[in-house]
Design an enzyme around this catalytic site. Structure first.
Site, PDB file in Angstrom:
ATOM      1  CB  SER A  37      -0.953  -0.046   1.197  1.00 13.01           C
ATOM      2  OG  SER A  37      -1.933   0.939   1.106  1.00 13.01           O
ATOM      3  CG  HIS A  92      -5.969  -1.841   0.382  1.00 10.85           C
ATOM      4  ND1 HIS A  92      -5.237  -1.410  -0.714  1.00 10.85           N
ATOM      5  CD2 HIS A  92      -5.260  -1.465   1.474  1.00 10.85           C
ATOM      6  CE1 HIS A  92      -4.147  -0.794  -0.302  1.00 10.85           C
ATOM      7  NE2 HIS A  92      -4.132  -0.821   1.015  1.00 10.85           N
ATOM      8  CG  ASP A 111      -7.125  -1.907  -3.464  1.00 12.85           C
ATOM      9  OD1 ASP A 111      -7.693  -0.900  -2.990  1.00 12.85           O
ATOM     10  OD2 ASP A 111      -5.911  -2.140  -3.309  1.00 12.85           O
TER      11      ASP A 111
END
Length: 350
Positions: A185, A314, A284
C-alpha cells in the site's frame, strides 16, 4: 463542516457496517466470512480520531504467525542527507549459513496510508521474506502524517537505504549488490519511489521491487480509474478513506502529482528500473493504478509480473492467517525474492 468537527458531534455513520450491495456478489467468500464475524462491528478508521486507531494495536486483523528467523535487532541511526530525528528500523537475519558474498537484503516499508502503522505492523511479511527468501530484511519505521507530512516518509526510507549501503553492509554482513525494495500500500508507494530515485542517481542498483496494492497515483479518482468507480464502497479501503489518507499525507494538493508521491507519473527512464512483482486486489480502488504501473514497466522492457487477486479488497496480504489469497501473496513475494537473489528455484535451496 470538517471530519474532526463531525467526529466531535458524533455526526457520522456508526457500526455495524454491512458489506455494500455493489460488493456482496463479487467479494471472496473467505474475506466476507471473516469480515462479517470480526470487522463489521468496528468503527472505520477515517470516521474516528487518528489517536484511537493508533492505540488499537492491530492495523489489520487476520495475520498468520511470524516465520522463524535467527536474529531481530532494532536500530536508530543518524541521517546523512536529510534533517530530522534518528531513523528507526528493524533488521531480521535468516537462519542458516551466510552466503560467501554476504546476505542479500530487502528494505521493506509497511502500509497504513502514511498515517498509521509502526515497526511492528508487518512483521509477519518481513519474517517470511527473511526466512523463505533467505535475505536480511530491513523494516523501516518511517515518520507518519499528519504530524510529519510528505516528504518525511520518503526521506526516512531513503536514509535507511543509505545506511544499508554504508554501515549496514558491514554490521549485518550484507551483499548490497543483491538489493530489493518492497512494501504494501503506502509502503509499496515508497518502495517504488526508492527504486526510481536510485535509477536517477545511478546508485544503488536495486534488483527487485515487491509491490503489494501500491499507491502509484495520488491524483487518482473515480473519473480517471474504473477501479475507483466500481470499488468506491469496497471494505477496508473505500474511496473516501483513501482520500482521507491522501489529504493527511499530502495536505498541499500541488504535491499530489509530484513523482515522489505518485510514482506512476515519474518522467525518468523506466527501462532502468528493476524487475517487479506486483500484486493487486480485484476489489481494491488501487487496482488499476497498480496494473498501469506494471504495464509501464513492461512497455519499457522491464520484467513485471502482475497478479490480480480475485474477489479481494485492499488488505489481503496482511490477512494470511485467514485468507488463502494472503498466503498466496506472501508466497509470490518470497519466491520472487529468493529466485532473484539466488538465481535458482526455491526447491534447490530448501
Amino acid at each position: 463542516m470538517s471530519l474532526e468537527q463531525r467526529q466531535i458531534r458524533g455526526d457520522h455513520p456508526e457500526p455495524p457496517y454491512p458489506l455494500h450491495p455493489s460488493i456482496v456478489e463479487r467479494i471472496d467468500p473467505q474475506y466476507a466470512a471473516f469480515y462479517n464475524e470480526h470487522i463489521i462491528k468496528h468503527q472505520q478508521v477515517h470516521l474516528q480520531p487518528i489517536e484511537i486507531s493508533r492505540a488499537s494495536g492491530t492495523l489489520i486483523p487476520g495475520a498468520g504467525p511470524q516465520a522463524s528467523v535467527a536474529k531481530t535487532t532494532d536500530y536508530a541511526i543518524p541521517r546523512q542527507e536529510t534533517t530530522g530525528p534518528y531513523v528507526r528500523f528493524r533488521a531480521f537475519t535468516p537462519n542458516g549459513s551466510k552466503p560467501d558474498g554476504g546476505w542479500p537484503v530487502c528494505v521493506y516499508f509497511h502500509g497504513g496510508g502514511w498515517v498509521l502503522g509502526t515497526i511492528d505492523t508487518e512483521n509477519v511479511i518481513a519474517t517470511n521474506l527473511c526466512a523463505r527468501g533467505r535475505c536480511v530484511v530491513i523494516a523501516v519505521d518511517y515518520r507518519l502524517a499528519p504530524e510529519e507530512p510528505f516528504p518525511a516518509a520518503v526521506d526516512d526510507c531513503w536514509e535507511s537505504v543509505l545506511w544499508v549501503l554504508g554501515q549496514g553492509r558491514d554490521i549485518l554482513q550484507l551483499d548490497t549488490a543483491k538489493l530489493a525494495a518492497g512494501g504494501s500500500s503506502a509502503g509499496g508507494n515508497l518502495a517504488a519511489i526508492m527504486c526510481q530515485r536510485a535509477a536517477v542517481l545511478g546508485s544503488p542498483k536495486f534488483s527487485l521491487q515487491l509491490l503489494s496494492v501500491p499507491v502509484t497515483d495520488n491524483t487518482a479518482d473515480a473519473a480517471s480509474y474504473i477501479s475507483w468507480k466500481e470499488n468506491e464502497s469496497t471494505p477496508a479501503l473505500p474511496a473516501t478513506k483513501m482520500l482521507w489518507y491522501r489529504k493527511h499525507y499530502l495536505p498541499n494538493t500541488s504535491d499530489w502529482s509530484h513523482p515522489e508521491a505518485s510514482p506512476l507519473l515519474w518522467k525518468g527512464n523506466w527501462s532502468k528500473l528493476p524487475r517487479a512483482l506486483i500484486i493487486v486486489g480485484e476489489l481494491d480502488v488501487l487496482r488499476d493504478e497498480g496494473q498501469q504501473f506494471g504495464s509501464k514497466l513492461r512497455h519499457a522492457g522491464v520484467n513485471a509480473e502482475i497478479h490480480v487477486m480475485k474477489g479481494q479488497p485492499h488488505p489481503f496480504i496482511a490477512m494470511d492467517g485467514v485468507l488463502d489469497a494472503g498466503r498466496d501473496a506472501i508466497t509470490y513475494f518470497c519466491d520472487a525474492l529468493r529466485e532473484t537473489m539466488y538465481h535458482t528455484p526455491n526447491s534447490a535451496l530448501d
